[in-house]
Design a protein around this motif. Structure first.
Motif, PDB file in Angstrom:
ATOM      1  N   ALA A 156       0.829  -1.208   0.000  1.00  0.00           N
ATOM      2  CA  ALA A 156       0.000   0.000   0.000  1.00  0.00           C
ATOM      3  C   ALA A 156       0.864   1.259   0.000  1.00  0.00           C
ATOM      4  CB  ALA A 156      -0.931  -0.013   1.213  1.00  0.00           C
ATOM      5  N   ALA A 157       1.991   1.206   0.695  1.00  0.00           N
ATOM      6  CA  ALA A 157       2.883   2.368   0.758  1.00  0.00           C
ATOM      7  C   ALA A 157       3.414   2.718  -0.632  1.00  0.00           C
ATOM      8  CB  ALA A 157       4.039   2.087   1.714  1.00  0.00           C
ATOM      9  N   VAL A 158       3.874   1.722  -1.377  1.00  0.00           N
ATOM     10  CA  VAL A 158       4.405   1.976  -2.721  1.00  0.00           C
ATOM     11  C   VAL A 158       3.291   2.445  -3.657  1.00  0.00           C
ATOM     12  CG1 VAL A 158       5.440   0.881  -4.756  1.00  0.00           C
ATOM     13  CG2 VAL A 158       6.351   0.411  -2.474  1.00  0.00           C
ATOM     14  N   THR A 159       2.110   1.823  -3.549  1.00  0.00           N
ATOM     15  CA  THR A 159       0.989   2.220  -4.397  1.00  0.00           C
ATOM     16  C   THR A 159       0.632   3.683  -4.162  1.00  0.00           C
ATOM     17  OG1 THR A 159       0.126  -0.044  -4.337  1.00  0.00           O
ATOM     18  CG2 THR A 159      -1.385   1.680  -5.040  1.00  0.00           C
ATOM     19  N   ALA A 160       0.558   4.096  -2.908  1.00  0.00           N
ATOM     20  CA  ALA A 160       0.242   5.493  -2.602  1.00  0.00           C
ATOM     21  C   ALA A 160       1.353   6.428  -3.068  1.00  0.00           C
ATOM     22  CB  ALA A 160       0.003   5.652  -1.099  1.00  0.00           C
ATOM     23  N   ALA A 161       2.611   6.004  -2.908  1.00  0.00           N
ATOM     24  CA  ALA A 161       3.738   6.846  -3.320  1.00  0.00           C
ATOM     25  C   ALA A 161       3.722   7.074  -4.825  1.00  0.00           C
ATOM     26  CB  ALA A 161       5.050   6.210  -2.883  1.00  0.00           C
ATOM     27  N   ARG A 162       3.456   6.043  -5.588  1.00  0.00           N
ATOM     28  CA  ARG A 162       3.421   6.199  -7.044  1.00  0.00           C
ATOM     29  C   ARG A 162       2.283   7.098  -7.487  1.00  0.00           C
ATOM     30  NH1 ARG A 162       4.893   0.149  -9.419  1.00  0.00           N
ATOM     31  NH2 ARG A 162       6.936  -0.024  -8.372  1.00  0.00           N
ATOM     32  N   ASP A 163       1.281   7.221  -6.644  1.00  0.00           N
ATOM     33  CA  ASP A 163       0.157   8.108  -6.932  1.00  0.00           C
ATOM     34  C   ASP A 163       0.393   9.502  -6.359  1.00  0.00           C
ATOM     35  OD1 ASP A 163      -2.274   8.189  -8.343  1.00  0.00           O
ATOM     36  OD2 ASP A 163      -3.434   8.090  -6.485  1.00  0.00           O
ATOM     37  N   GLY A 164       1.587   9.737  -5.782  1.00  0.00           N
ATOM     38  CA  GLY A 164       1.924  11.050  -5.250  1.00  0.00           C
ATOM     39  C   GLY A 164       1.300  11.389  -3.914  1.00  0.00           C
ATOM     40  N   ARG A 165       0.810  10.388  -3.191  1.00  0.00           N
ATOM     41  CA  ARG A 165       0.119  10.622  -1.916  1.00  0.00           C
ATOM     42  C   ARG A 165       1.097  10.394  -0.765  1.00  0.00           C
ATOM     43  NH1 ARG A 165      -4.975   6.842  -3.227  1.00  0.00           N
ATOM     44  NH2 ARG A 165      -5.266   7.003  -0.982  1.00  0.00           N
ATOM     45  N   SER A 166       1.857  11.421  -0.473  1.00  0.00           N
ATOM     46  CA  SER A 166       2.961  11.300   0.473  1.00  0.00           C
ATOM     47  C   SER A 166       2.496  10.880   1.865  1.00  0.00           C
ATOM     48  CB  SER A 166       3.724  12.624   0.563  1.00  0.00           C
ATOM     49  OG  SER A 166       4.745  12.561   1.508  1.00  0.00           O
ATOM     50  N   GLY A 167       1.456  11.544   2.393  1.00  0.00           N
ATOM     51  CA  GLY A 167       0.987  11.232   3.742  1.00  0.00           C
ATOM     52  C   GLY A 167       0.549   9.789   3.881  1.00  0.00           C
ATOM     53  N   ASP A 168      -0.257   9.321   2.919  1.00  0.00           N
ATOM     54  CA  ASP A 168      -0.718   7.929   2.958  1.00  0.00           C
ATOM     55  C   ASP A 168       0.450   6.961   2.807  1.00  0.00           C
ATOM     56  OD1 ASP A 168      -3.358   8.633   3.280  1.00  0.00           O
ATOM     57  OD2 ASP A 168      -3.839   8.496   1.144  1.00  0.00           O
ATOM     58  N   ALA A 169       1.382   7.298   1.911  1.00  0.00           N
ATOM     59  CA  ALA A 169       2.516   6.404   1.667  1.00  0.00           C
ATOM     60  C   ALA A 169       3.316   6.188   2.937  1.00  0.00           C
ATOM     61  CB  ALA A 169       3.407   6.974   0.568  1.00  0.00           C
ATOM     62  N   TRP A 170       3.637   7.249   3.649  1.00  0.00           N
ATOM     63  CA  TRP A 170       4.445   7.101   4.865  1.00  0.00           C
ATOM     64  C   TRP A 170       3.635   6.503   6.014  1.00  0.00           C
ATOM     65  CZ3 TRP A 170       9.071   6.460   3.866  1.00  0.00           C
ATOM     66  CH2 TRP A 170       9.766   7.226   2.935  1.00  0.00           C
ATOM     67  N   ARG A 171       2.324   6.703   6.014  1.00  0.00           N
ATOM     68  CA  ARG A 171       1.489   6.075   7.043  1.00  0.00           C
ATOM     69  C   ARG A 171       1.492   4.555   6.866  1.00  0.00           C
ATOM     70  NH1 ARG A 171      -3.817   4.720   6.785  1.00  0.00           N
ATOM     71  NH2 ARG A 171      -4.148   6.022   4.947  1.00  0.00           N
ATOM     72  N   TYR A 172       1.322   4.097   5.623  1.00  0.00           N
ATOM     73  CA  TYR A 172       1.363   2.654   5.378  1.00  0.00           C
ATOM     74  C   TYR A 172       2.751   2.096   5.661  1.00  0.00           C
ATOM     75  CZ  TYR A 172      -3.232   2.801   3.053  1.00  0.00           C
ATOM     76  OH  TYR A 172      -4.571   2.937   2.776  1.00  0.00           O
ATOM     77  N   TRP A 173       3.787   2.828   5.242  1.00  0.00           N
ATOM     78  CA  TRP A 173       5.135   2.339   5.514  1.00  0.00           C
ATOM     79  C   TRP A 173       5.365   2.235   7.019  1.00  0.00           C
ATOM     80  CZ3 TRP A 173       9.266   4.084   8.334  1.00  0.00           C
ATOM     81  CH2 TRP A 173      10.440   3.341   8.207  1.00  0.00           C
ATOM     82  N   GLY A 174       4.883   3.206   7.782  1.00  0.00           N
ATOM     83  CA  GLY A 174       5.022   3.162   9.235  1.00  0.00           C
ATOM     84  C   GLY A 174       4.326   1.968   9.849  1.00  0.00           C
ATOM     85  N   ALA A 175       3.164   1.592   9.282  1.00  0.00           N
ATOM     86  CA  ALA A 175       2.461   0.408   9.780  1.00  0.00           C
ATOM     87  C   ALA A 175       3.290  -0.848   9.515  1.00  0.00           C
ATOM     88  CB  ALA A 175       1.092   0.294   9.119  1.00  0.00           C
TER      89      ALA A 175
END
Length: 411
Positions: free
Chosen positions: A260-279
């Motif tokens: 999910a973190a990579v998917t959000a990052a590729r979509d430019g969604r920084s907050g979501d990307a780092w939230r998923y990575w943190g999980a």
């Protein structure tokens, strides 16, 4: 493909891209451009007049004549040298998957499900430890596909559910081994069968792993929202079992978070990307430091590797390279993932315009996992950029690397 004469260049590109199951982001990245650039080309908002870019699009789309993009009346009709996004191991896999026998005979001898699962597990190990992983694993997959299919047909009860888990694992591995070289229809069939088998087995960890695989297909075919939905639903399914579940259940749960973190990052969604990575990071902290999930290789090292990937996809190259400086690549037991780490580092250097460092680390990536570089679009894009844009003194080395992975002919 036969196109009506009145189609625009952008419409031709879109049809070619979709026929190959490629996302807009994937094709754009293989040309060293962003998805917004390609969107404007496809919609007609922007004209494509650069012959070099036309040829790069043709190579990325695996077509040998650029006039398929520009139309027969254009000035660009020269042959195109395509990269090596094909593999001789595909035909037997196509036959095993797409020519599925509906009434095959049952095995003559009793099926040993544990031994069958052992063969599958060993093939996953081969995928992660061989520098020629595609070639070696693709040789084994047709027999594994047919054997797990036969086992499911011949068994019932608890043994059948165990065979279904093995079948799901085989189809997940097939998806991994044929990524970027399989026709789009095969990729979808394989992902769907992996998920269906896991659901029939009614095993939450197998369902979650198959959803992780399905998310890969959705993300790479330009369905990021659907990819996020699949992996987050799978995470919700397995979460209630985590407190008392085996470590591998937590491992696949963590892998879903990183996906999910990579998917959000590729979509430019920084907050979501780092939230998923943190999980995912929190899951890794709850597991032994040496833990590695057998197929997704989720663990401490993979979480750190994904931190680099997320930062690169968000185009925060300085952060990505800073994180990479503190990573020990040898902590990752997967050769494939180690090679991909160096590809991500090269992408970070290219974002900062450092071609010397990018070439050096791409050479390391190729030494570690040659087929990972040869068959991964982001790696091919990086090598193409180096070959075409490196300083004059580095171009012979960049051309040599491009030759090794099939992007240019010898001499």
């Amino acid at each position: 493909m036969d196109f009506p004469d009145d189609l625009t260049t952008g419409q031709r590109i879109r049809l070619l891209r979709e026929s190959r199951g490629m996302s807009r982001e994937m094709l754009a990245s293989m040309c060293g451009r962003g998805s917004d650039w390609l969107k404007k080309i496809e919609s007609g908002e922007r004209q494509l007049r650069n012959n070099g870019l036309i040829l790069r699009l043709a190579a990325a789309l695996q077509i040998t004549d650029a006039s398929l993009i520009t139309g027969a009346d254009s000035n660009v009709s020269q042959p195109v040298q395509v990269g090596r996004l094909h593999h001789p191991g595909m035909p037997p896999i196509w036959d095993a998957v797409m020519n599925r026998r509906l009434s095959a005979a049952r095995p003559d001898a009793p099926v040993d499900v544990a031994a069958l699962q052992g063969r599958v597990d060993q093939t996953w190990i081969l995928w992660h430890t061989s520098g020629q992983n595609r070639t070696e694993v693709m040789k084994l997959l047709p027999a594994l596909i047919r054997d797990t299919e036969a086992a499911v047909r011949s068994l019932d009860g608890t043994e059948r559910r165990a065979a279904l888990v093995a079948q799901s694992d085989v189809y997940r591995l097939t998806g991994q081994a044929t990524a970027y070289v399989a026709p789009a229809e095969l990729a979808w069939v394989v992902a769907d069968r992996a998920l269906a088998a896991a659901q029939d087995a009614d095993q939450p960890a197998a369902i979650a792993a198959a959803a992780w695989n399905m998310g890969n297909i959705l993300r790479e075919t330009s369905y990021p929202e659907e990819a996020l939905r699949v992996v987050t639903e799978a995470a919700d399914l397995i979460r209630p079992h985590l407190d008392e579940a085996p470590a591998d259940w937590r491992g696949v749960y963590g892998a879903l978070q990183l996906h999910a973190a990579v998917t959000a990052a590729r979509d430019g969604r920084s907050g979501d990307a780092w939230r998923y990575w943190g999980a995912g990071d929190q899951v890794a902290k709850s597991l032994p430091a040496s833990y590695v999930h057998p197929s997704t290789v989720f663990g401490r090292a993979n979480v750190d590797f994904h931190q680099v990937s997320v930062a690169v996809d968000l185009r925060t190259a300085r952060q990505a390279l800073s994180v990479a400086d503190d990573i020990d690549p040898d902590a990752m037991p997967s050769v494939e993932r180690r090679a991909r780490l160096w590809v991500e580092v090269a992408r970070g250097h290219l974002q900062r315009g450092d071609h010397t460092a990018a070439l050096h680390v791409m050479q390391i990536a190729h030494q570690i996992g040659a087929e990972t570089v040869e068959f991964t679009p982001s790696a091919l894009t990086a090598v193409t950029d180096l070959w075409q844009s490196a300083p004059r003194a580095l171009r012979p080395e960049a051309a040599q690397l491009a030759e090794k992975i099939g992007l240019r002919e010898a001499g």
